[in-house]
Design a protein around this motif. Structure first.
Motif: not given
Length: 177
Positions: A32-41, A43-48, A91-97
């Motif tokens: 679940l965390v791995s899929f949420a992480s992939a979605e975060w990238f 959604r925010t960067l357009g990086t798959v 919904v949130g921004p990708l952290p700068e790191g």
């Protein structure tokens, strides 16, 4: 009202409550965390990214607000944090790191066994093949156990160097698989 929430909490919290203690629950939380992480990238960067690569980047970044590596050592104990992380990733921004490429160093000094092995395996699972990662480990059990866990996963230990108070282990996931 948010349609994902009812008087019983979010859909995710209800799923966690219903499945806690079931066989495979902790592995499901890691996925679940791995899929949420992939979605975060995405959604925010357009990086798959693959879920493994996205999780690898999040764990390697050691984000202070999201100690995902720590949570995934014993995910059943961190359901609330994992739920909040998954909701933030929607919904949130990708952290700068996380906007940069993979780090070249994974600092696991101070992380006790077996947590350091868990985190190094999570990072290497999504780390690019053929690229060398330097893992910093404390003397003693960590430098003895972590390389063995990585070798068991198919990684190759290139070298170990004693530094000022810690070890630098150079590891690569072979490019030929």
């Amino acid at each position: 009202m948010d349609e994902r929430k009812t008087d019983g909490g979010t859909t995710l919290s209800r799923w966690m409550d219903a499945n806690r203690g079931e066989p495979g629950f902790e592995d499901a939380l890691r996925r679940l965390v791995s899929f949420a992480s992939a979605e975060w990238f995405r959604r925010t960067l357009g990086t798959v990214l693959s879920p493994e690569e996205a999780l690898s980047r999040v764990v390697a970044a050691r984000l202070p607000d999201y100690p995902v590596g720590e949570w995934l050592e014993s995910p059943g104990e961190h359901c609330g944090e994992i739920e909040r992380f998954c909701e933030q990733a929607k919904v949130g921004p990708l952290p700068e790191g996380l906007s940069a490429d993979f780090p070249d160093v994974l600092d696991l000094r101070g992380v006790v066994c077996p947590g350091n092995a868990v985190r190094s395996r999570l990072v290497m699972a999504g780390y690019p093949r053929g690229r060398v990662l330097q893992i910093w480990l404390d003397d003693g059990s960590p430098v003895e156990n972590v390389p063995g866990a990585l070798v068991a996963d198919g990684c190759k230990i290139l070298s170990r160097e004693k530094k000022q108070g810690f070890w630098a282990v150079f590891v690569v996931k072979p490019a030929d698989k």
